[in-house]
Design a protein around this motif. Structure first.
Motif, short mmCIF file in Angstrom:
data_model
loop_
_atom_site.label_atom_id
_atom_site.label_comp_id
_atom_site.label_asym_id
_atom_site.label_seq_id
_atom_site.Cartn_x
_atom_site.Cartn_y
_atom_site.Cartn_z
N MET A 1 0.85 -1.18 0.00
CA MET A 1 0.00 0.00 0.00
C MET A 1 0.89 1.24 0.00
N LYS A 2 0.55 2.20 -0.84
CA LYS A 2 1.23 3.48 -0.86
C LYS A 2 0.48 4.41 0.10
N ILE A 3 1.25 5.11 0.93
CA ILE A 3 0.67 6.06 1.87
C ILE A 3 1.35 7.40 1.68
N TYR A 4 0.54 8.41 1.39
CA TYR A 4 1.04 9.78 1.35
C TYR A 4 0.82 10.38 2.74
N LEU A 5 1.91 10.72 3.40
CA LEU A 5 1.85 11.37 4.70
C LEU A 5 1.92 12.87 4.47
N ILE A 6 0.92 13.59 4.96
CA ILE A 6 0.82 15.02 4.70
C ILE A 6 0.70 15.76 6.03
N ARG A 7 1.60 16.69 6.24
CA ARG A 7 1.50 17.51 7.44
C ARG A 7 0.39 18.55 7.23
N ILE A 54 -8.89 9.32 2.38
CA ILE A 54 -8.15 10.28 3.21
C ILE A 54 -8.37 9.88 4.67
N LEU A 55 -7.27 9.65 5.39
CA LEU A 55 -7.32 9.47 6.83
C LEU A 55 -6.84 10.76 7.46
N THR A 56 -7.42 11.14 8.59
CA THR A 56 -7.00 12.38 9.21
C THR A 56 -6.96 12.27 10.73
N SER A 57 -6.02 12.98 11.28
CA SER A 57 -5.93 13.17 12.73
C SER A 57 -7.20 13.89 13.19
N PRO A 58 -7.61 13.70 14.44
CA PRO A 58 -8.80 14.38 14.93
C PRO A 58 -8.56 15.85 15.32
N TYR A 59 -7.33 16.33 15.26
CA TYR A 59 -7.04 17.70 15.65
C TYR A 59 -7.58 18.65 14.59
N ILE A 129 4.74 6.02 19.27
CA ILE A 129 4.08 6.71 18.15
C ILE A 129 3.98 5.77 16.95
N ARG A 130 5.09 5.16 16.61
CA ARG A 130 5.12 4.29 15.43
C ARG A 130 4.12 3.13 15.58
N HIS A 131 4.07 2.50 16.73
CA HIS A 131 3.13 1.40 16.95
C HIS A 131 1.68 1.88 16.86
N ARG A 132 1.41 3.04 17.45
CA ARG A 132 0.05 3.60 17.43
C ARG A 132 -0.41 3.87 16.00
N VAL A 133 0.45 4.49 15.22
CA VAL A 133 0.09 4.85 13.85
C VAL A 133 0.06 3.62 12.94
N ALA A 135 -0.83 0.71 13.76
CA ALA A 135 -2.10 0.02 14.03
C ALA A 135 -3.24 0.63 13.20
N VAL A 136 -3.18 1.94 12.98
CA VAL A 136 -4.17 2.59 12.10
C VAL A 136 -3.97 2.12 10.67
N PHE A 137 -2.75 2.17 10.18
CA PHE A 137 -2.48 1.76 8.79
C PHE A 137 -2.89 0.31 8.55
N ASP A 138 -2.67 -0.54 9.53
CA ASP A 138 -3.01 -1.96 9.38
C ASP A 138 -4.50 -2.17 9.11
N LYS A 139 -5.33 -1.28 9.59
CA LYS A 139 -6.78 -1.40 9.37
C LYS A 139 -7.19 -1.12 7.92
N TYR A 140 -6.30 -0.51 7.14
CA TYR A 140 -6.64 -0.06 5.79
C TYR A 140 -5.83 -0.77 4.71
N GLN A 141 -5.35 -1.96 5.00
CA GLN A 141 -4.52 -2.70 4.05
C GLN A 141 -5.25 -3.06 2.76
N ARG A 142 -6.56 -3.00 2.77
CA ARG A 142 -7.32 -3.35 1.56
C ARG A 142 -7.21 -2.26 0.48
N TYR A 143 -6.69 -1.10 0.83
CA TYR A 143 -6.53 0.00 -0.13
C TYR A 143 -5.14 -0.07 -0.76
#
Length: 174
Positions: A1-7, A54-59, A129-133, A135-143
């Motif tokens: 899976m390709k992930i674009y990380l955007i600040r 698009i996944l987003t932080s809740p902030y 941080i890495r483990h927390r994030v 875990a989020v990415f692992d939920k979206y492996q179908r993309y």
């Protein structure tokens, strides 16, 4: 899976500072006018032609950045709690102001994101941080391709990037 990380775009802390908000209250900061323009410019990038979600932080600053991208591309989105910024105080009670948060961050960087025997602050480590994030990415492996609107310290955990500008895009493969 390709992930674009955007600040996220440039935040405006003045309203929350003037309101006397501390701790998590500072995370309610919205974008400056320049931050909105940064998000709109980011939305013009051709990467979004391949993004499926698009996944987003809740902030607020991340949500507002994501809104500008979603508005332009009509992409599905999901808010993910696990994409929040680094915790300077895991207890939520120790840090009372931005000066203490900066002291915790200085200690975090001095210790290269890890704990030490002499630390004063109970911050989240880079491994946390890495483990927390992840875990989020692992939920979206179908993309095949997602974009993730998040924070600089989160992004740093997935590459050798020291300085990450507002609305800067980094790419990783999972």
């Amino acid at each position: 899976m390709k992930i674009y990380l955007i600040r996220h775009g440039e935040p405006d802390y003045a309203p929350v500072t003037n309101a006397g908000y501390t701790g998590f209250g500072r995370d309610l900061s919205s974008l400056t006018k320049q931050g909105v323009l940064q998000a709109q410019h980011c939305a013009e990038q051709p990467i979004f032609n391949e993004v499926q979600l698009i996944l987003t932080s809740p902030y607020t600053r991340a949500l507002q950045t994501a809104t500008e991208i979603i508005r332009r591309h009509n992409l599905p989105s999901q808010v993910e709690l696990g994409l929040h910024e680094w915790y300077p105080d895991k207890s939520g009670w120790q840090i009372k102001n931005c000066h203490q948060a900066m002291a915790a961050y200085d200690e975090y960087t001095t210790n290269h994101g890890q704990t030490s025997n002499t630390q004063d602050w109970d911050y989240e480590t880079s491994t946390d941080i890495r483990h927390r994030v992840q875990a989020v990415f692992d939920k979206y492996q179908r993309y095949q391709c997602i974009a993730c609107i998040t924070h600089s310290e989160v992004i740093r955990q997935f590459g050798d990037w020291q300085r990450i500008g507002y609305c800067e895009v980094k790419v990783i493969q999972q």
